[in-house]
Design an enzyme around this catalytic site. Structure first.
Site, PDB file in Angstrom:
ATOM      1  N   ASP A  36       0.959  -1.182  -0.267  1.00 15.13           N
ATOM      2  CA  ASP A  36      -0.027  -0.292  -0.410  1.00 15.13           C
ATOM      3  C   ASP A  36       0.905   0.974  -0.069  1.00 15.13           C
ATOM      4  O   ASP A  36       2.502   1.330   0.759  1.00 15.13           O
ATOM      5  CB  ASP A  36      -0.996  -0.130   1.490  1.00 15.13           C
ATOM      6  N   ASP A  37       0.823   2.381  -0.904  1.00 19.68           N
ATOM      7  CA  ASP A  37       1.373   3.489  -0.730  1.00 19.68           C
ATOM      8  C   ASP A  37       2.742   3.049  -0.828  1.00 19.68           C
ATOM      9  O   ASP A  37       3.591   4.285  -0.226  1.00 19.68           O
ATOM     10  CB  ASP A  37       1.028   4.233   0.315  1.00 19.68           C
ATOM     11  N   CYS A  74      -6.049   3.604  -4.266  1.00 19.99           N
ATOM     12  CA  CYS A  74      -5.881   2.228  -3.509  1.00 19.99           C
ATOM     13  C   CYS A  74      -7.337   1.749  -4.045  1.00 19.99           C
ATOM     14  O   CYS A  74      -7.290   0.258  -3.855  1.00 19.99           O
ATOM     15  CB  CYS A  74      -5.780   3.030  -1.551  1.00 19.99           C
ATOM     16  N   ARG A  78      -8.322  -1.843  -5.590  1.00 23.66           N
ATOM     17  CA  ARG A  78      -8.500  -3.149  -5.086  1.00 23.66           C
ATOM     18  C   ARG A  78      -9.775  -3.259  -5.966  1.00 23.66           C
ATOM     19  O   ARG A  78      -9.526  -4.700  -6.377  1.00 23.66           O
ATOM     20  CB  ARG A  78      -8.762  -2.760  -3.910  1.00 23.66           C
ATOM     21  N   LYS A 131      -6.606  -5.330   3.731  1.00 24.90           N
ATOM     22  CA  LYS A 131      -7.301  -4.644   3.468  1.00 24.90           C
ATOM     23  C   LYS A 131      -8.353  -4.617   2.135  1.00 24.90           C
ATOM     24  O   LYS A 131      -7.649  -4.977   1.364  1.00 24.90           O
ATOM     25  CB  LYS A 131      -6.265  -3.470   3.195  1.00 24.90           C
ATOM     26  N   HIS A 133     -11.527  -2.445   1.088  1.00 26.61           N
ATOM     27  CA  HIS A 133     -11.248  -1.252   1.332  1.00 26.61           C
ATOM     28  C   HIS A 133     -12.313  -0.992  -0.189  1.00 26.61           C
ATOM     29  O   HIS A 133     -11.819  -0.165  -1.358  1.00 26.61           O
ATOM     30  CB  HIS A 133     -10.541  -0.595   0.785  1.00 26.61           C
ATOM     31  N   HIS A 229       1.690   2.241   3.473  1.00 32.37           N
ATOM     32  CA  HIS A 229       0.830   3.803   4.098  1.00 32.37           C
ATOM     33  C   HIS A 229       0.345   4.373   5.376  1.00 32.37           C
ATOM     34  O   HIS A 229       0.906   3.427   6.995  1.00 32.37           O
ATOM     35  CB  HIS A 229      -1.249   2.782   3.746  1.00 32.37           C
ATOM     36  N   ASP A 330      -0.274  -1.455  -4.626  1.00 33.63           N
ATOM     37  CA  ASP A 330      -1.589  -0.590  -5.465  1.00 33.63           C
ATOM     38  C   ASP A 330      -1.717   1.349  -5.821  1.00 33.63           C
ATOM     39  O   ASP A 330      -2.601   1.545  -6.987  1.00 33.63           O
ATOM     40  CB  ASP A 330      -2.683  -0.541  -3.409  1.00 33.63           C
ATOM     41  N   ASN A 331      -0.801   1.971  -6.104  1.00 35.61           N
ATOM     42  CA  ASN A 331      -0.560   2.781  -6.472  1.00 35.61           C
ATOM     43  C   ASN A 331       1.098   3.508  -6.318  1.00 35.61           C
ATOM     44  O   ASN A 331       1.963   2.693  -5.391  1.00 35.61           O
ATOM     45  CB  ASN A 331      -1.325   4.039  -6.277  1.00 35.61           C
ATOM     46  N   LYS A 411       1.074   9.021  -6.612  1.00 34.12           N
ATOM     47  CA  LYS A 411      -0.396   8.704  -6.088  1.00 34.12           C
ATOM     48  C   LYS A 411      -1.397  10.204  -5.887  1.00 34.12           C
ATOM     49  O   LYS A 411      -1.121  11.743  -5.777  1.00 34.12           O
ATOM     50  CB  LYS A 411      -0.816   8.204  -4.598  1.00 34.12           C
TER      51      LYS A 411
END
Length: 562
Positions: A36-37, A74, A78, A131, A133, A229, A330-331, A411
């Site tokens: 994540d991130d 994010c 997903r 996660k 989301h 993240h 994710d990004n 992002k």
């Protein structure tokens, strides 16, 4: 039974053992692991300083993609990963709020199927840790129609919401029941840390599957870490490993990373750095800034340790060789400044608890908690050293610029820094040319198509009276078999930022700004706009984007502030 009948029976037995989609013969287990991130060059095998021996080893014997793309955010990522569609087609064109349009409902719709929903009828057991989301319904008692168990998963441990404390995550859920980590009879580690909890439950699902299965059915597992993240939360022993590692500052570290990225063959030898975001010699609170990056690195390190646990579990259960593992992000790196200003004038950690402790069974409901569970106010801002549970801080634009080396933006945007991140594929039984770089442009939409292909599953056209969108991606199995992909185009839209990639050409724009045209093969950092030299090509790509935007429920655009 006569001789003819006996021969026919034997033939059918052999045929079904090979051809039936319900047989596990040669079908792999599948594990999707997503962080994540994080930026393009954060992990070791993509040029970063963080120690990631597990991911490095998977890449060394697997495939490393140099041009793999996500959606730049994010929750759309997903939705796209889970469904094999562009995010607007799945209903998640922006975030978890309903904007009144089919592409922007803020949760998965009924015109898409998740990978779990498609693989389960093909005989796969389905698990998820981490996660979720992709629904706004995160509170206890809220609708669960888009929670993991209602979207095809047999077991789930993780968070329904998108962010929160690593020491006391909000919306923490086992299967369909929200729980407090401090009153969870099934999992009581000495120190609760969400990254470890995700890893430990992934291992548990593998072990329990192997112990309980009565036949040879494979499994599909989605492991969605929240590392790295914000908030910058990590364990002291991991933070200590990176003390002093980033003291050279933004510019020097970006130069070092670029040299490694080039040496690894991930970009062309003549690649330059995109413009820097911050000047290190102008930084105030330098020790605080360094601590932010040290904690960020520690978070990634702990995630890699957890992936190592998963790999070891596969090996101990004799499942590693025939398990298809994807690692992706994710990004790109996140330049958001959350927590970098003081909160309610609280700028120093209290010596003793000033608030009542939370009961062990009380659910944490805040993305940003008011207090730690033991009664300390959660503090933010310069000088508040991140890491512990009573802090909540993002690492900032300067470090995000380092994370995305050598690319532009972050992002949210669809320039390379926002959407281009690693993809590692491991499958020992099928990948013979370990360590190979794959330069084919690929996208999240390809993951579902690949899973359906290798699982020999049937992707439905209609479910419960709802017509299901056809898959948008391409199976990556030809790439694994060292064959080219036959791709026409890849498209993006997020918060009004738009792009299309066709071959080596990319047309891209920020919201309400003119289109820019780049040859990605010769200009990966998007520094030389060729639109004026190629007006007809730019117009053709713009028209193709417009046609896709109509087809994929992108229009009318819903930018962030609207």
């Amino acid at each position: 039974m006569n001789r003819t009948q006996s021969a026919l029976f034997a033939f059918l037995a052999v045929y079904l053992s090979v051809a039936s989609p319900l047989q596990a013969v040669e079908r792999p287990n599948i594990i999707l692991i997503m962080s994540d991130d994080m930026g393009f060059s954060d992990i070791g095998c993509y040029g970063g300083e963080v120690e990631t021996p597990t991911l490095d080893a998977l890449a060394a014997k697997g495939l490393k993609f140099t041009q793999f793309y996500n959606t730049g955010r994010c929750c759309p990522t997903r939705a796209s990963l889970l469904t094999g569609l562009y995010p607007h087609q799945a209903g998640v064109g922006h975030m978890m709020n309903d904007k009144g349009l089919e592409g922007y409902r803020g949760e998965l719709n009924q015109r898409c199927r998740t990978i779990a929903e498609v693989l389960k009828p093909a005989g796969y057991s389905t698990f998820m840790a981490g996660k979720w989301h992709v629904t706004p319904h995160i509170a206890p008692g809220s609708p669960r129609n888009n929670w993991p168990l209602q979207r095809g998963f047999d077991r789930f441990y993780g968070t329904i919401h998108g962010a929160g404390s690593f020491f006391d995550p909000n919306s923490l859920t086992r299967d369909n029941t929200q729980i407090s980590p401090y009153a969870d009879e099934e999992y009581q580690p000495e120190t609760y840390y969400y990254t470890d909890a995700i890893s430990d439950h992934a291992v548990r699902f593998i072990d329990e599957h192997q112990q309980s299965k009565s036949d040879d059915n494979p499994f599909f597992m989605y492991v969605a870490y929240t590392a790295a993240h914000w908030p910058m939360h990590a364990l002291p022993e991991d933070i200590a490993k990176y003390k002093g590692r980033f003291d050279a500052g933004y510019e020097e570290l970006r130069k070092e990373r670029l040299a490694r990225v080039i040496d690894l063959g991930l970009v062309a030898e003549d690649t330059q750095l995109s413009p820097g975001a911050r000047e290190w010699d102008q930084v105030q609170n330098r020790e605080w800034e360094l601590r932010c990056m040290e904690v960020y690195a520690a978070m990634i390190d702990r995630m890699d340790q957890g992936i190592g646990k998963i790999v070891n579990s596969l090996k101990q259960n004799h499942q590693f060789d025939n398990t298809l593992i994807f690692f992706l992000q994710d990004n790109g790196g996140c330049a958001e400044g959350l927590g970098r200003s003081p909160r309610k004038n609280l700028t120093a950690r209290a010596v003793t608890a000033t608030l009542d402790p939370m009961p062990a069974d009380e659910l944490q409901t805040g993305m940003i908690p008011a207090q730690s569970r033991d009664g300390f106010p959660v503090i933010m801002g310069p000088g508040v050293m991140p890491g512990p549970a009573d802090t909540y801080i993002a690492y900032g634009q300067g470090w995000a610029n380092v994370s995305n080396t050598p690319f532009r933006e972050y992002k949210h945007w669809v320039h390379e820094g926002g959407i281009s991140t690693p993809l590692i594929i491991s499958w020992p039984e099928q990948i013979s040319s370990g360590g190979k770089l794959v330069r084919e442009p690929s996208h999240l939409i390809d993951i579902m198509a690949t899973c359906v292909d290798v699982a020999r599953a049937n992707y439905p056209q209609e479910v419960g009276g709802n017509k299901i969108h056809p898959l948008e991606g391409l199976s990556l199995l030809p790439v694994i078999e060292e064959q080219p992909l036959k791709r026409e185009a890849i498209f993006w839209e997020h918060e009004g930022n738009r792009a299309i990639r066709v071959g080596d050409w990319k047309l891209v724009s920020k919201f309400k700004e003119p289109w820019e045209l780049y040859n990605i093969k010769t200009d990966r950092i998007e520094s030389h706009d060729l639109k004026k030299q190629n007006p007809e090509l730019a117009m053709e790509l713009e028209q193709r984007w417009d046609s896709w935007a109509v087809r994929a429920n992108v229009l009318p655009l819903r930018p962030k502030k609207q």
